[in-house]
Design a protein around this motif. Structure first.
Motif, PDB file in Angstrom:
ATOM      1  N   GLN A 342       0.817  -1.210   0.000  1.00 44.85           N
ATOM      2  CA  GLN A 342       0.000   0.000   0.000  1.00 44.85           C
ATOM      3  C   GLN A 342       0.854   1.265   0.000  1.00 44.85           C
ATOM      4  N   GLY A 343       1.928   1.215  -0.779  1.00 46.91           N
ATOM      5  CA  GLY A 343       2.783   2.383  -0.924  1.00 46.91           C
ATOM      6  C   GLY A 343       3.828   2.549   0.155  1.00 46.91           C
ATOM      7  N   VAL A 344       3.831   1.677   1.168  1.00 48.95           N
ATOM      8  CA  VAL A 344       4.814   1.730   2.260  1.00 48.95           C
ATOM      9  C   VAL A 344       5.905   0.691   2.000  1.00 48.95           C
ATOM     10  N   SER A 345       7.164   1.116   2.070  1.00 51.25           N
ATOM     11  CA  SER A 345       8.290   0.203   1.857  1.00 51.25           C
ATOM     12  C   SER A 345       8.838  -0.263   3.204  1.00 51.25           C
ATOM     13  N   TYR A 346       9.074  -1.559   3.321  1.00 51.32           N
ATOM     14  CA  TYR A 346       9.546  -2.168   4.568  1.00 51.32           C
ATOM     15  C   TYR A 346      10.985  -2.646   4.379  1.00 51.32           C
ATOM     16  N   TYR A 347      11.854  -2.278   5.342  1.00 47.93           N
ATOM     17  CA  TYR A 347      13.266  -2.652   5.283  1.00 47.93           C
ATOM     18  C   TYR A 347      13.678  -3.359   6.572  1.00 47.93           C
ATOM     19  N   ASN A 348      14.441  -4.430   6.404  1.00 47.26           N
ATOM     20  CA  ASN A 348      14.959  -5.219   7.519  1.00 47.26           C
ATOM     21  C   ASN A 348      16.429  -4.883   7.734  1.00 47.26           C
ATOM     22  N   ASN A 349      16.716  -4.207   8.825  1.00 48.87           N
ATOM     23  CA  ASN A 349      18.097  -3.867   9.174  1.00 48.87           C
ATOM     24  C   ASN A 349      18.416  -4.410  10.564  1.00 48.87           C
ATOM     25  N   SER A 350      18.038  -5.678  10.784  1.00 51.48           N
ATOM     26  CA  SER A 350      18.186  -6.290  12.103  1.00 51.48           C
ATOM     27  C   SER A 350      19.633  -6.345  12.570  1.00 51.48           C
ATOM     28  N   LYS A 351      20.576  -6.318  11.635  1.00 50.89           N
ATOM     29  CA  LYS A 351      21.992  -6.381  12.013  1.00 50.89           C
ATOM     30  C   LYS A 351      22.462  -5.094  12.691  1.00 50.89           C
ATOM     31  N   GLU A 367      12.742   9.631   2.582  1.00 44.65           N
ATOM     32  CA  GLU A 367      11.324   9.497   2.902  1.00 44.65           C
ATOM     33  C   GLU A 367      11.135   9.483   4.433  1.00 44.65           C
ATOM     34  N   PRO A 368       9.920   9.842   4.911  1.00 44.33           N
ATOM     35  CA  PRO A 368       9.623   9.724   6.345  1.00 44.33           C
ATOM     36  C   PRO A 368       9.728   8.267   6.797  1.00 44.33           C
ATOM     37  N   VAL A 369      10.267   8.070   8.005  1.00 42.08           N
ATOM     38  CA  VAL A 369      10.528   6.725   8.516  1.00 42.08           C
ATOM     39  C   VAL A 369       9.721   6.470   9.779  1.00 42.08           C
ATOM     40  N   VAL A 370       9.084   5.296   9.831  1.00 41.63           N
ATOM     41  CA  VAL A 370       8.554   4.754  11.075  1.00 41.63           C
ATOM     42  C   VAL A 370       9.574   3.715  11.536  1.00 41.63           C
ATOM     43  N   LEU A 371      10.221   3.998  12.654  1.00 42.14           N
ATOM     44  CA  LEU A 371      11.344   3.186  13.125  1.00 42.14           C
ATOM     45  C   LEU A 371      10.894   2.189  14.176  1.00 42.14           C
ATOM     46  N   LYS A 394       9.164   9.906  11.706  1.00 41.72           N
ATOM     47  CA  LYS A 394       7.842  10.438  12.041  1.00 41.72           C
ATOM     48  C   LYS A 394       7.242   9.738  13.256  1.00 41.72           C
ATOM     49  N   ALA A 395       7.712   8.503  13.534  1.00 46.62           N
ATOM     50  CA  ALA A 395       7.185   7.755  14.671  1.00 46.62           C
ATOM     51  C   ALA A 395       8.171   6.649  15.020  1.00 46.62           C
ATOM     52  N   VAL A 396       8.147   6.233  16.290  1.00 45.23           N
ATOM     53  CA  VAL A 396       8.962   5.093  16.708  1.00 45.23           C
ATOM     54  C   VAL A 396       8.080   4.081  17.417  1.00 45.23           C
ATOM     55  N   GLY A 440       0.337   0.656  10.998  1.00 47.32           N
ATOM     56  CA  GLY A 440      -0.795   1.534  11.241  1.00 47.32           C
ATOM     57  C   GLY A 440      -0.407   3.005  11.279  1.00 47.32           C
ATOM     58  N   LEU A 441       0.843   3.286  11.594  1.00 44.03           N
ATOM     59  CA  LEU A 441       1.326   4.663  11.651  1.00 44.03           C
ATOM     60  C   LEU A 441       1.848   5.154  10.308  1.00 44.03           C
ATOM     61  N   ALA A 442       2.155   4.240   9.403  1.00 44.13           N
ATOM     62  CA  ALA A 442       2.773   4.601   8.124  1.00 44.13           C
ATOM     63  C   ALA A 442       1.722   4.960   7.088  1.00 44.13           C
ATOM     64  N   GLU A 443       2.098   5.871   6.195  1.00 46.52           N
ATOM     65  CA  GLU A 443       1.257   6.272   5.073  1.00 46.52           C
ATOM     66  C   GLU A 443       1.996   5.991   3.775  1.00 46.52           C
ATOM     67  N   SER A 444       1.279   6.000   2.679  1.00 48.09           N
ATOM     68  CA  SER A 444       1.909   5.772   1.379  1.00 48.09           C
ATOM     69  C   SER A 444       3.071   6.744   1.181  1.00 48.09           C
ATOM     70  N   GLY A 445       4.222   6.186   0.766  1.00 46.92           N
ATOM     71  CA  GLY A 445       5.423   6.988   0.585  1.00 46.92           C
ATOM     72  C   GLY A 445       6.374   6.920   1.757  1.00 46.92           C
ATOM     73  N   ASP A 446       5.930   6.315   2.869  1.00 47.55           N
ATOM     74  CA  ASP A 446       6.776   6.192   4.061  1.00 47.55           C
ATOM     75  C   ASP A 446       7.638   4.925   4.002  1.00 47.55           C
TER      76      ASP A 446
END
Length: 477
Positions: A342-351, A367-371, A394-396, A440-446
């Protein structure tokens, strides 16, 4: 040809099973040593024990016997993660018994020239990248060490026609004596693992052992932008090849035009910037345009530059580097793209197990990040994250032992959306809940980014487990 004859008929204790302990025990047994392997875990938790005993190797599980270390022991080979404070190691120190890690044994076994790569951040990416660069140029790299395959296992089959490309941790390097890589690279140094080392002095000294036995016939690749790396120059005998993003170099790998010192990804455009190699004698070659590098993030530009310097030192022509630099898509759990939903990109940086690694990840995105962050509490206050949170995050969503500490840093950064996730039935359900809250906190483009800034051991057995649960939770959204 390297030999292990020095260990024949010697009484050697291997402390800790795991992959490296099992392999080094086999190597020493084959070399004619009398080997005892000891692990504090109970026998039912040590499935490798039966395999070793079938070979005639003694295995003691369930604790450390008082008589394990005695004056007749010639050598203690310690699993890198075991602290020096445990009783068997302390007794070996008292008796002045040499204490090494599996890397030291593997060095004596390995016929291939060794490329050793260490640093607080970027080791795995750079090590893997070097392997790709050498392979693409027609050389024969074997990638091993802290990256997965124990060095002693890889060394057993290596020939003088191969290149052994080795990721090395400070834990491994601390336990070396004669280890000498043909090419050694220190990527960067930041505060981490201080609970193990007791302070920065021991941590830096452990990293610096990578260069201790090098001679003028060897090469040392150093991050010229890192003051700790530059401070080691007077102590290094090898030929130094620097890399820098903020300084033009007479010899080495640099960016033109250079970035301003301390500039973040969003501060300056990469368009038109190029990675350049100069040999110090008038030869200059443009390797690749920065925007064509296959991985995002300013820190990955640095990793690419280090990989180039290493590959050139190994004999790869500069004009053979561009393809592997542009096609490489990274390593699992290191700023790994997972999905776009839904326009939100998810990245795994567990390391990202320290604040510096999370800072570098955050500054990779415009882009705005939900961390999603939090994990094992090692005493940090996480205020190092404040500048990289401001204007980017934008949110943690926070979990683990450090969630309140990181929440305090986020509040100081001016964030309003700070969500603390309570422990669920298990670690997987807790992280899954965090992913749902972040979505739930992320919007398209985040961007939703898992970059914990902490080790995983308060909740998960490894950062790999944490990253895979995150990816599964994303795909199940």
């Amino acid at each position: 040809m390297k030999q292990l004859d020095v260990y024949r008929d010697k009484h050697i204790v291997v402390l800790g099973l795991a992959k490296s302990g099992v392999q080094v025990a086999k190597v020493l047994h084959q070399a004619g040593a009398s080997v005892i392997v000891n692990d504090r875990k109970e026998r039912e938790q040590c499935p490798e024990a039966s395999e070793l005993e079938a070979l005639g190797i003694s295995v003691i599980c369930g604790g450390h016997p008082d008589d394990l270390i005695h004056p007749g022991v010639a050598l203690l080979v310690k699993n890198p993660g075991i602290p020096y404070s445990v009783p068997p190691v302390q007794k070996a120190i008292e008796l002045e018994i040499p204490i090494v890690t599996e890397v030291e044994i593997a060095y004596h076994l390995c016929e291939a020239p060794i490329i050793g790569i260490t640093g607080s951040n970027g080791k795995t990416t750079t090590t893997t990248w070097v392997g790709k660069l050498l392979e693409n140029a027609g050389l024969s790299p074997i990638v091993a060490g802290n990256i997965g395959t124990p060095l002693s296992e890889a060394a057993a089959t290596a020939t003088e026609n191969d290149w052994m490309v080795v990721e090395l941790s400070s834990f491994q390097l601390k336990g070396t004596e004669a280890f000498r890589p043909r090419i050694a690279c220190l990527l960067n140094v930041t505060e981490t693992h201080l609970d193990y080392h007791g302070g920065m002095d021991d941590y830096v000294a452990s990293k610096a052992k990578l260069f201790a036995n090098q001679t003028s016939d060897d090469t040392a690749v150093l991050n010229w932008d890192d003051p700790v790396c530059r401070n080691l120059v007077p102590y290094i005998k090898a030929h130094i090849v620097p890399f820098s993003m903020s300084e033009s170099l007479r010899e080495g790998v640099h960016i033109t035009p250079p970035y301003a010192p301390g500039a973040q990804d969003s501060d300056e455009d990469d368009q038109g910037r190029r990675i350049i190699y100069t040999d110090g004698e008038g030869f200059t070659h443009e390797i690749i345009r920065v925007e064509n590098i296959g991985l995002p993030g300013r820190f990955n530009v640095g990793n690419a530059m280090a990989a180039c310097a290493i590959a050139i030192a190994a004999g790869v022509a500069p004009d053979k580097l561009e393809e592997a630099l542009s096609s490489f898509r990274g390593v699992e759990h290191r700023l790994e793209f997972v999905a776009e939903l839904q326009g939100v990109s998810y990245y795994n940086n567990s390391k990202a197990t320290n604040s510096k690694a999370t800072h570098m990840a955050l500054t990779s995105f415009k882009e705005p990040v939900v961390l999603i962050a939090g994990g094992l509490d090692r005493g940090s206050d996480y205020e190092e994250l404040i500048p990289s949170m401001q204007g980017r995050v934008k949110a943690v969503v926070l979990l683990g032992e450090t969630r309140e500490k990181i929440a305090n840093a986020a509040a100081k950064a001016g964030l309003k959306d700070i969500i603390l996730v309570d422990n669920g039935e298990d670690a997987a359900s807790t992280l899954t809940s965090a992913v749902r809250k972040a979505a739930g906190l992320a919007e398209s483009g985040d961007i939703v980014l898992l970059s914990p800034a902490c080790a995983s051991w308060d909740m998960f057995p490894s950062y790999e487990t944490r990253g895979r649960i995150f990816k599964e939770a994303v795909h199940n959204l």
